[in-house]
Design an enzyme around this catalytic site. Structure first.
Site, PDB file in Angstrom:
ATOM      1  N   CYS A 213       1.109  -1.295  -0.551  1.00  0.00           N
ATOM      2  CA  CYS A 213       0.363   0.114   0.230  1.00  0.00           C
ATOM      3  C   CYS A 213       0.682   1.713  -0.076  1.00  0.00           C
ATOM      4  O   CYS A 213       1.706   1.427   1.097  1.00  0.00           O
ATOM      5  CB  CYS A 213      -1.252   0.044   1.140  1.00  0.00           C
ATOM      6  SG  CYS A 213      -1.688   1.620   1.534  1.00  0.00           S
TER       7      CYS A 213
ATOM      8  N   CYS B 161     -11.640  19.820  11.082  1.00  0.00           N
ATOM      9  CA  CYS B 161     -11.370  18.349   9.827  1.00  0.00           C
ATOM     10  C   CYS B 161     -12.932  17.970   8.971  1.00  0.00           C
ATOM     11  O   CYS B 161     -12.879  17.143   8.091  1.00  0.00           O
ATOM     12  CB  CYS B 161     -11.002  17.203  10.709  1.00  0.00           C
ATOM     13  SG  CYS B 161     -12.263  16.106  12.124  1.00  0.00           S
TER      14      CYS B 161
END
Ligand code: SAH
Length: 455
Positions: free
Chosen positions: A158, A407
């Site tokens: 990944c 966020c």
């Protein structure tokens, strides 16, 4: 009027909150996964609701100038990175614009939003990986979930994870295949191995491997540890976590140390943090440092201030601030996080912090009633933003500066509009890219009190 199952051609002109492309057919909003602003696409409408539709991308008729070949060959399949097919600089600008749009549209503020602070190398940045374990044609598979499903995409490498994960994944697969270990099946709720979670200390190279099992046995434990020790340089900790519940939550209650310590250590700047299997730690430590240094700069501390860090988690920001303030009060709802915060203060020999467990909307007004005041307030709330009573109490405390770490630009816009009305003017807006190739946006804001008669 657009119709389901029909095919349309149109231009994508925005990105939705999960990184999906957004376009319009005769003014009607259509969401298209894997499409980015600037693409001209051919799409089949698969979901049609009153206010929007969802389309399957059939063909990119003309690619956006920002479209790139994703570094990862699984990018179109895996649900991890939603916008890896977008040029990194375009990603950063998109995030800046998202903040600007929210502050203008929702917050009704006219402020300059700085360019997003990005990473020099926006890969291999995550220090924590969570791999569901499955079986395909009799062989173990480990990877990530396919977007919006629980189908496992077998992943050897990944690109946003630490490269050591490749070796860990290979070793675990070898162990499962060699000893014929049963893996967990969500449907029948049988089998043993559910998930592998890995944690890496980026500045220490210490590694923790967590094996989450449906039951307390750990077959061929000795051989498993030997295999991991032989293959993984820096291995500090192997722990088993037992989760026998029928749930999507990865971790269960019980954790057993199989090898080494029950924790690893990492640093953000000069501060040391203990990371255990279950404790929360920011997943991009390099950009966390960038973000928190911004927050510290905005707090503008001289050493005499009392500071509130509301929604403080494990106290990362609190400890950053404590080095430059007289006193820092941290407030957080999760008891285990406050325990970690206290421990983190202790291992860094920081003595001017106090941490409180509870809902910010209850604890902060109580502290105010007890007579506590703040010269500077830092808030870092979850996606839903700050509770109204938290904002009201902050205003009552009359701090000179408020630093808002967010966020979610939408709730940020809403909260800033309220504070603006009360005399707190937004002076600096700094997006920081914590999660490259995903649609997540993180931003630090400085507000300064300018008097409530400014309007
Ligand atoms: N600043 C922290 C992370 C903040 S994330 C750090 O550096 O690690 C937001 C935090 O708010 C989470 O830890 C979450 O548990 C906490 N939280 C959520 N709702 C809350 C509430 N109502 N009151 C207090 N804390 C809350």
């Amino acid at each position: 009027m657009i119709e389901k199952n029909k095919i349309y051609e149109f231009k994508i002109d925005g990105l939705g909150s999960s990184g999906e492309g957004v376009g319009r057919i005769d003014g009607f909003t259509v969401f298209v996964k894997r499409a980015i602003p600037g693409d001209i696409v051919k799409v089949k409408i698969v979901v049609l609701k009153k206010k929007y539709a969802i389309g399957d991308l059939l063909e990119i008729i003309e690619p956006s100038k920002d479209r790139v070949e994703p570094k990862c060959s699984l990018a179109n399949n895996c649900g991890g990175c939603q916008i890896m097919h977008m040029d990194y600089n375009a990603q950063l600008e998109m995030k800046r614009k998202k903040v600007e749009d929210a502050l203008t549209r929702i917050g009704k503020l006219d402020v300059k939003v700085n360019s997003t602070l990005g990473m020099e190398n926006p890969y291999e940045y995550r220090n924590k990986a969570q791999f569901p374990v499955g079986i395909l044609d009799g062989k173990a598979i480990l990877g990530f979930y396919k977007m919006g499903t629980h189908d496992i995409v077998d992943t050897e490498y990944c690109h946003i994870q630490d490269p050591i994960n490749e070796k860990i994944v290979k070793t675990i697969k070898k162990y499962i295949n060699y000893f014929n270990i049963e893996v967990y099946d969500e449907k029948s709720r049988s089998g043993l191995i559910r998930h592998i979670v890995t944690k890496v200390g980026f500045t220490t190279d210490e590694i923790m491997i967590v094996i989450i099992t449906n039951g307390k046995e750990m077959p061929h434990k000795k051989q498993l540890i030997e295999m991991l020790k032989d293959n993984i340089v820096g291995l500090k900790s192997v722990v088993q976590n037992i989760n026998t519940k029928n749930t999507n939550v990865i971790f269960g209650e019980k954790t057993v140390t199989l090898y080494g310590e029950d924790k690893i250590v990492d640093y953000i700047g000069d501060l040391k943090f203990n990371i255990s299997a279950r404790s929360f730690f920011q997943v991009n430590p390099m950009q966390t440092k960038v973000l928190y240094e911004k927050a510290l700069e905005y707090a503008d501390l001289t050493g005499n201030e009392t500071v509130f860090d509301i929604y403080c988690g494990i106290g990362t920001i609190s400890l950053f601030l404590a080095q430059k303030a007289k006193k820092v009060y941290g407030v957080e709802i999760v008891e285990a996080a406050i325990k970690d915060a206290k421990k983190n203060a202790e291992i860094n020999s920081i003595e001017n912090t106090e941490f409180y467990v509870g809902k910010a909307e209850e604890v902060v007004p109580i502290l105010y009633k007890e007579g506590k005041r703040a010269d500077v307030v830092v808030v870092d709330p979850p996606r839903k933003g700050c509770d109204q009573s938290v904002l009201e109490t902050i205003v009552n405390m009359e701090p000179k500066n408020i630093v808002y770490v967010s966020c979610n630009p939408a709730t940020l816009g809403r909260d800033l509009a309220y504070l603006d009305e009360k005399g707190y003017k937004t002076v600096k807006v700094q997006p920081v890219d914590m999660f490259a190739h995903t649609a997540h946006v993180e931003v630090a804001i400085l507000m300064t009190y300018c008097g409530s008669d400014k309007k």
